[in-house]
Design an enzyme around this catalytic site. Structure first.
Site, short mmCIF file in Angstrom:
data_model
loop_
_atom_site.label_atom_id
_atom_site.label_comp_id
_atom_site.label_asym_id
_atom_site.label_seq_id
_atom_site.Cartn_x
_atom_site.Cartn_y
_atom_site.Cartn_z
CG ASP A 1 -5.55 15.49 -19.75
OD1 ASP A 1 -4.77 14.83 -19.03
OD2 ASP A 1 -5.86 15.16 -20.91
CE LYS B 1 -0.82 14.34 -18.69
NZ LYS B 1 -2.27 14.23 -18.91
CD GLU C 1 -6.75 13.37 -27.79
OE1 GLU C 1 -5.86 12.56 -28.12
OE2 GLU C 1 -6.99 13.65 -26.61
CG HIS D 1 0.82 17.56 -22.21
ND1 HIS D 1 1.90 16.99 -21.58
CD2 HIS D 1 -0.17 16.63 -22.15
CE1 HIS D 1 1.59 15.77 -21.16
NE2 HIS D 1 0.34 15.53 -21.49
CG ASP E 1 -1.80 1.20 1.36
OD1 ASP E 1 -1.63 2.15 0.57
OD2 ASP E 1 -2.66 1.22 2.25
CB VAL E 2 1.72 3.67 -2.66
CG1 VAL E 2 0.45 4.51 -2.82
CG2 VAL E 2 2.96 4.49 -3.01
#
Length: 451
Positions: A221, A134, A202, A226, A84-85
């Site tokens: 996003d 990101k 896109e 970007h 478990d991180v």
């Protein structure tokens, strides 16, 4: 060079589609030796054999063009450890050892603070590096807090806030075209350039990514990370070198120079929209709000457009347009530089002379320059285009990024202050959109976007 890579979230889409093929490409090019070890970790109740079997199948699916021996070597180097991180004891057992390692957080961004805190308590070996995907934070405040947590864990030069766009061949060609060609750099300013468009349109729709995308949207996003990264490379002053300090200093200068947007600016210089039902090629696409996992009440945009200005000697008077949209009728992924028209045409009435346009194709990669020449009749003009195809890179973007992480070159990663400055640019837009100062338009899937 670091020989151990730990991936938390190892059985997710990022590992399957990009990290595993990136590692296989590194092996094929001779960058990974027999000492390299891949450690996968998440909450799956797997053993080494199950992880290796999964990795082999994903490499066959997403990296089938890579040499078989390279893929087999990556699979053979892999082992798995359940953890478990967010649990420091679990994390400590995964990263235990004396030699430095690279830790890749292939996780939902919401888990980054908890994961970084657990890593801090687990005490990474000296010289280790940490990689984050990101978006870096969900807003300015969360980015500042995450930077604070990272500063307690490792030095800034050991933090890799990666953006695979920066490893694309054509992105590098933006810099080389500017800085290695005398014919372009003297023209690279507002005296000669009227507008720069940075576009990532896109024809893909949501494609099952509602879990992440519906909480982010096109602005966070794509634009916030970007496209602002591409803006930095287009607009930056020539650096002294391409070393990490010189390159990243100049990128931060660009973001600091972006003129802050007022509410009135956001109303008149931004657009947001989401796709309605439509048709792309030969298949029907449901409306975004009808996609599985989408909460219509979030009013998430799938199309974002922002017009920016840069307050600097070089760029005063040039417009920078950043745009990204999903489920559009055609892909258009390029940086377009539109030059101003010539001041005088001495040939009389020979037809229309269009301004020169320089296009850097991002996907597919290429370069095109629109010019005007003489037509078939005396004193008439005709447009023509010079095109160039880029040689395929020796490494895919994620291969390039992983090599930088393992060898310790942070030049293409995003520095902490740069991440915060990027959030400052888009924060006024986020605020105005949350208050509905800009209407959320709709466009049919398969169209050219909102009118």
């Amino acid at each position: 060079m670091i020989d151990r890579l730990v991936i938390f979230g190892a059985t997710g889409d990022l590992s399957a589609r990009f990290l595993l093929p990136g590692l296989a490409a590194l092996r094929a090019e001779g960058h990974l030796g027999d000492r390299f070890q891949l450690v996968g970790s998440d909450r799956s109740d797997w053993d080494d054999g199950q992880f290796q079997s999964w990795a082999a199948s994903q490499l066959e699916r997403h990296g089938g063009g890579l040499p078989t021996d390279a893929r087999k070597a990556v699979v053979a180097s892999a082992r798995f450890q359940r953890a478990d991180v967010t649990d420091s004891a679990d994390v400590a057992s995964v990263v235990a050892g004396d030699d430095p390692l690279a830790v890749y957080l292939a996780l939902p961004p919401a888990l980054f603070p908890s994961a970084v805190t657990a890593l801090h308590r687990a005490e990474l070996p000296a010289g280790s590096r940490i990689v984050l995907e990101k978006p870096f934070g969900e807003d300015l405040d969360s980015a500042v807090e995450l930077n604070r947590l990272l500063a307690e864990l490792v030095p800034e030069e050991a933090v890799y806030r990666v953006d695979h766009f920066l490893a694309m061949t054509t992105v590098a060609n933006v810099l080389s075209a500017r800085l290695a060609n005398r014919v372009l750099e003297p023209l690279w300013n507002s005296t000669h350039i009227a507008e720069v468009e940075i576009v990532w349109d896109e024809d893909l729709a949501l494609e099952g990514r509602a879990g992440y995308y519906d909480s982010a949207g096109a602005l966070k996003d794509m634009v916030q990370n970007h496209l602002l990264q591409l803006l930095c490379l287009v607009a930056m002053e020539p650096p002294v070198s391409l070393g990490e300090r010189d390159l990243r200093d100049r990128k931060v200068d660009v973001l600091r120079s972006v003129r802050p947007l007022t509410d009135d600016d956001v109303v008149h210089r931004t657009r947001r929209a989401r796709y309605a039902a439509g048709r792309i090629d030969d298949h029907d696409v449901p409306a975004y709000v009808d996609e599985e996992g989408v909460d219509p009440g979030r009013r998430t945009e799938t199309f974002a457009e922002v017009e920016l200005e840069i307050d600097s000697w070089r760029w005063s008077g040039t417009k920078f347009l950043l745009r990204s949209g999903k489920a559009l009728g055609a892909d258009r992924k390029e940086v377009t530089v539109r030059f101003r028209p010539v001041p005088h045409i001495p040939f009389g009435h020979g037809g229309e002379v269009l301004p020169n346009v320089l296009r850097f194709g991002l996907e597919p990669e290429g370069l095109a320059l629109d010019l005007t020449g003489m037509g078939p009749h005396a004193r008439t003009f005709a447009p023509f285009t010079l095109t160039a195809r880029m040689d395929p890179p020796d490494l895919p973007p994620y291969g390039r990024l992983l090599l930088d992480v393992l060898t310790g070159d942070p030049a293409l990663s995003i520095r902490g202050d740069e991440a915060e400055e990027a959030w400052r640019v888009v924060t006024p837009v986020l605020s105005a959109w949350e208050r509905d100062l800009v209407p959320l338009q709709e466009y049919p899937a398969g169209s050219q976007g909102p009118s």
